[in-house]
Design a protein around this motif. Sequence first.
Motif, PDB file in Angstrom:
ATOM      1  N   ALA A 446       0.822  -1.211   0.000  1.00 47.62           N
ATOM      2  CA  ALA A 446       0.000   0.000   0.000  1.00 47.62           C
ATOM      3  C   ALA A 446       0.856   1.261   0.000  1.00 47.62           C
ATOM      4  CB  ALA A 446      -0.920  -0.001   1.221  1.00 47.62           C
ATOM      5  N   TYR A 447       0.499   2.203  -0.885  1.00 46.92           N
ATOM      6  CA  TYR A 447       1.130   3.510  -0.959  1.00 46.92           C
ATOM      7  C   TYR A 447       0.046   4.567  -1.098  1.00 46.92           C
ATOM      8  CZ  TYR A 447       5.620   1.176  -1.713  1.00 46.92           C
ATOM      9  OH  TYR A 447       6.735   0.402  -1.572  1.00 46.92           O
ATOM     10  N   THR A 448       0.400   5.801  -0.713  1.00 46.76           N
ATOM     11  CA  THR A 448      -0.564   6.896  -0.729  1.00 46.76           C
ATOM     12  C   THR A 448      -0.719   7.471  -2.130  1.00 46.76           C
ATOM     13  OG1 THR A 448      -0.029   7.469   1.555  1.00 46.76           O
ATOM     14  CG2 THR A 448      -1.112   9.165   0.233  1.00 46.76           C
ATOM     15  N   CYS A 449      -1.948   7.809  -2.463  1.00 47.36           N
ATOM     16  CA  CYS A 449      -2.257   8.481  -3.725  1.00 47.36           C
ATOM     17  C   CYS A 449      -3.060   9.734  -3.397  1.00 47.36           C
ATOM     18  CB  CYS A 449      -3.053   7.557  -4.645  1.00 47.36           C
ATOM     19  SG  CYS A 449      -3.696   8.347  -6.128  1.00 47.36           S
ATOM     20  N   ALA A 450      -2.485  10.905  -3.698  1.00 53.01           N
ATOM     21  CA  ALA A 450      -3.187  12.184  -3.504  1.00 53.01           C
ATOM     22  C   ALA A 450      -4.018  12.474  -4.750  1.00 53.01           C
ATOM     23  CB  ALA A 450      -2.183  13.305  -3.262  1.00 53.01           C
ATOM     24  N   LEU A 451      -5.278  12.861  -4.538  1.00 55.50           N
ATOM     25  CA  LEU A 451      -6.228  13.040  -5.634  1.00 55.50           C
ATOM     26  C   LEU A 451      -6.398  14.520  -5.977  1.00 55.50           C
ATOM     27  CD1 LEU A 451      -8.890  10.493  -4.326  1.00 55.50           C
ATOM     28  CD2 LEU A 451      -7.089  10.084  -6.005  1.00 55.50           C
ATOM     29  N   GLY A 452      -6.333  14.820  -7.258  1.00 56.48           N
ATOM     30  CA  GLY A 452      -6.445  16.203  -7.706  1.00 56.48           C
ATOM     31  C   GLY A 452      -7.861  16.748  -7.576  1.00 56.48           C
ATOM     32  N   GLU A 453      -7.945  18.043  -7.383  1.00 55.15           N
ATOM     33  CA  GLU A 453      -9.252  18.692  -7.270  1.00 55.15           C
ATOM     34  C   GLU A 453      -9.981  18.667  -8.614  1.00 55.15           C
ATOM     35  OE1 GLU A 453      -9.147  22.571  -5.612  1.00 55.15           O
ATOM     36  OE2 GLU A 453      -7.791  22.030  -3.976  1.00 55.15           O
ATOM     37  N   ASP A 454     -11.304  18.595  -8.532  1.00 54.82           N
ATOM     38  CA  ASP A 454     -12.164  18.655  -9.718  1.00 54.82           C
ATOM     39  C   ASP A 454     -11.823  17.570 -10.742  1.00 54.82           C
ATOM     40  OD1 ASP A 454     -13.469  20.951  -8.704  1.00 54.82           O
ATOM     41  OD2 ASP A 454     -11.843  22.213  -9.471  1.00 54.82           O
ATOM     42  N   THR A 455     -11.450  16.404 -10.245  1.00 54.21           N
ATOM     43  CA  THR A 455     -11.137  15.287 -11.139  1.00 54.21           C
ATOM     44  C   THR A 455     -12.159  14.175 -10.945  1.00 54.21           C
ATOM     45  OG1 THR A 455      -9.668  14.255  -9.504  1.00 54.21           O
ATOM     46  CG2 THR A 455      -8.667  15.776 -11.103  1.00 54.21           C
ATOM     47  N   LEU A 456     -12.256  13.339 -11.959  1.00 54.82           N
ATOM     48  CA  LEU A 456     -13.119  12.168 -11.848  1.00 54.82           C
ATOM     49  C   LEU A 456     -12.646  11.261 -10.712  1.00 54.82           C
ATOM     50  CD1 LEU A 456     -15.368  10.285 -12.823  1.00 54.82           C
ATOM     51  CD2 LEU A 456     -13.801   9.449 -14.596  1.00 54.82           C
ATOM     52  N   ALA A 457     -11.325  11.166 -10.552  1.00 53.87           N
ATOM     53  CA  ALA A 457     -10.782  10.305  -9.501  1.00 53.87           C
ATOM     54  C   ALA A 457     -11.282  10.723  -8.123  1.00 53.87           C
ATOM     55  CB  ALA A 457      -9.257  10.332  -9.541  1.00 53.87           C
ATOM     56  N   ARG A 458     -11.236  12.027  -7.847  1.00 55.99           N
ATOM     57  CA  ARG A 458     -11.690  12.477  -6.525  1.00 55.99           C
ATOM     58  C   ARG A 458     -13.194  12.245  -6.369  1.00 55.99           C
ATOM     59  NH1 ARG A 458     -10.157  17.961  -3.173  1.00 55.99           N
ATOM     60  NH2 ARG A 458      -8.120  16.949  -3.283  1.00 55.99           N
ATOM     61  N   GLU A 459     -13.935  12.426  -7.426  1.00 54.68           N
ATOM     62  CA  GLU A 459     -15.375  12.165  -7.366  1.00 54.68           C
ATOM     63  C   GLU A 459     -15.651  10.692  -7.068  1.00 54.68           C
ATOM     64  OE1 GLU A 459     -18.859  11.840 -10.636  1.00 54.68           O
ATOM     65  OE2 GLU A 459     -17.811  13.779 -10.591  1.00 54.68           O
ATOM     66  N   VAL A 460     -14.912   9.807  -7.741  1.00 56.53           N
ATOM     67  CA  VAL A 460     -15.094   8.375  -7.527  1.00 56.53           C
ATOM     68  C   VAL A 460     -14.848   8.001  -6.071  1.00 56.53           C
ATOM     69  CG1 VAL A 460     -14.039   6.118  -7.995  1.00 56.53           C
ATOM     70  CG2 VAL A 460     -14.621   7.641  -9.885  1.00 56.53           C
ATOM     71  N   TYR A 461     -13.830   8.613  -5.477  1.00 54.10           N
ATOM     72  CA  TYR A 461     -13.484   8.307  -4.089  1.00 54.10           C
ATOM     73  C   TYR A 461     -14.261   9.160  -3.084  1.00 54.10           C
ATOM     74  CZ  TYR A 461      -9.534   5.261  -5.324  1.00 54.10           C
ATOM     75  OH  TYR A 461      -8.746   4.231  -5.783  1.00 54.10           O
ATOM     76  N   GLY A 462     -15.367   9.718  -3.522  1.00 58.36           N
ATOM     77  CA  GLY A 462     -16.253  10.418  -2.593  1.00 58.36           C
ATOM     78  C   GLY A 462     -15.697  11.711  -2.047  1.00 58.36           C
ATOM     79  N   GLY A 463     -14.815  12.372  -2.799  1.00 55.65           N
ATOM     80  CA  GLY A 463     -14.281  13.653  -2.346  1.00 55.65           C
ATOM     81  C   GLY A 463     -13.035  13.549  -1.488  1.00 55.65           C
ATOM     82  N   ALA A 464     -12.524  12.344  -1.263  1.00 55.43           N
ATOM     83  CA  ALA A 464     -11.319  12.171  -0.446  1.00 55.43           C
ATOM     84  C   ALA A 464     -10.129  12.874  -1.097  1.00 55.43           C
ATOM     85  CB  ALA A 464     -11.005  10.687  -0.265  1.00 55.43           C
ATOM     86  N   GLU A 465      -9.273  13.458  -0.269  1.00 61.33           N
ATOM     87  CA  GLU A 465      -8.082  14.134  -0.786  1.00 61.33           C
ATOM     88  C   GLU A 465      -6.961  13.141  -1.074  1.00 61.33           C
ATOM     89  OE1 GLU A 465      -6.908  17.216   1.853  1.00 61.33           O
ATOM     90  OE2 GLU A 465      -8.756  18.380   1.618  1.00 61.33           O
ATOM     91  N   ALA A 466      -6.945  12.017  -0.363  1.00 59.89           N
ATOM     92  CA  ALA A 466      -5.900  11.012  -0.563  1.00 59.89           C
ATOM     93  C   ALA A 466      -6.446   9.639  -0.161  1.00 59.89           C
ATOM     94  CB  ALA A 466      -4.654  11.349   0.251  1.00 59.89           C
TER      95      ALA A 466
END
Length: 587
Positions: A446-466
Amino acid sequence: MPADSAPTKFLFVTGGVTSSLGKGIVSASLGRLLEARGLRVTIQKFDPYINVDAGTMNPYEHGEVYVTDDGAETDLDLGHYERYLGVPMSQANNVTTGRVYSGVIAKERAGAYLGKTVQVVPHVIDEIKGWMRRLAETGDYDVIITEVGGTAGDIESLPYLEAIRQLSLEEGRENTALIHLTLVPYLAAAGELKTKPTQHSVKTLQSYGLQPDVLVARTEHPLPEDVRRKIGLFCNVSSEAVIEALDAESIYEVPLLLREQKFEEVVLKRLQLTAPLDVDPTPDLEDWVDFLRRLKNPEGKVTVALVGKYVEHQDAYKSISESFLLAGAKNGVQVEVRSVLSDDVIEANVAETLDGVSGVLVAPGFGDRGIDGKIEAVRWARERGVPFFGICLGMQVATIEFARNVAGLEDAHSTEFEPDSPAPVISMMAEQKTVTDKGGTMRLGAYTCALGEDTLAREVYGGAEAVEERHRHRYEVNNDLRYKLREAGLVFSGMNPSRDLVEIIELPRPDAGGDGAPASELAHPWFVGVQFHPEYRSRVREPHPLFVHFVAAAVAHAQAGGTLDEPKAPSRTRKVRRATARVLAEE
């Protein structure tokens, strides 16, 4: 729930007659039933092969390699354990003969045996027992289920059987139990179920000083009461401890089918855990029953393509297949996976090969075989607006396809396949360049992934920042060329903050402009590639959000094109379906 001072209970699951009977599913199902009664449960797997772990084994040889948070490359059964229990596994949950002997030899070299002659008994057996107790020493579990690979009588499995015998004596009969899974075949010519293979398997165990407490009989036909009595009589087991394991329509029915026969009650009684103060009197399976209802009553069917190098082996992408099933239930649909061998895909046939699918997933893998086919599949999905999902190598080939066909880097490639590529958009990680050993040396765990603002990725993860996700790779997006890809429109929506490594890529969505701004020419309804393996974190109670959203996008695509089909009818026997229906009705 047992008091903190109560001893840990050890349950051992062995197999007989033949392999592939389903010890892993029985172990996972029993764990779920015990967990439903408030017990803290984990499961470990002992594999008799001499490989130190599964990491260097070909998927056609061994099936999927499952990776844990702490970076263990393990047997695929650990995926079943995690999906059923929702409890993370670790290095201690999968032990091989190679690992056992490596530990013994390391101790001998360090002088730990004080000049003794190192032998299978006691030194190898003691090493096995140490691994069997390791999880108990944490104090985190009330019950530890240990599955032993292979079948009774295999030369490779004998040390594990001896370790079980010794540990059972040392821990006490009330703290250990042995469950034996065997085959009761049906001979059509005679019109009879045959119990002799089970009798011989149990006699083999008895010759090693082991007496099963519970027998689980795998069968295609229900066991009549007289057959149960016969098995119990000749195997020295009470008839109530002879549990019928009929073939099921879905592996997720098995906990309910076993519960119907009071499987966990027999085990609890044997372990002296039947007092009201010890465990909950009735199991809490409401969430499981709700999941099974959705699974068995889909509102439609959607077809997705799984494009990979190992699709000819049914277990090579096991966690991906199960993730589709779980995400389908979450979306109320049946996901039909069309397996596409990437070797066979070329520009001339890609449209015909993928015709009618509502989503394309390009799977992980190693080596250059089938890479051109994967790139063609990515291009087809990108240009036609079909939902696309790339995992690990799937994300890398998506990057290559974008670099060639959008960013103008016509010779773009990965140094894994073309070491002298003039545009190596995928390259080996710096720390991997000096690695020579193959086993356990990739970027694992396991490694950390920081999610960019206003991206599909952040939306998929429910708004999580990382988020944290599990990895298994040696190559990455080349940071020296990353900005050329970004300038061409590729979105890097997930990054590892400590190493500045690309974790997620995506294309702009049609609504990405916002406030009436025109959509990008590259706009795509759902196009995501991830360097990690989200399939390792899908659970019955919590399907991975990337799979849930991908299936939802495929459903939307199918509905827009009028291709959402009627679900397929169940294919198994009516008797099994009725058994499940009874349990569902009781809830």
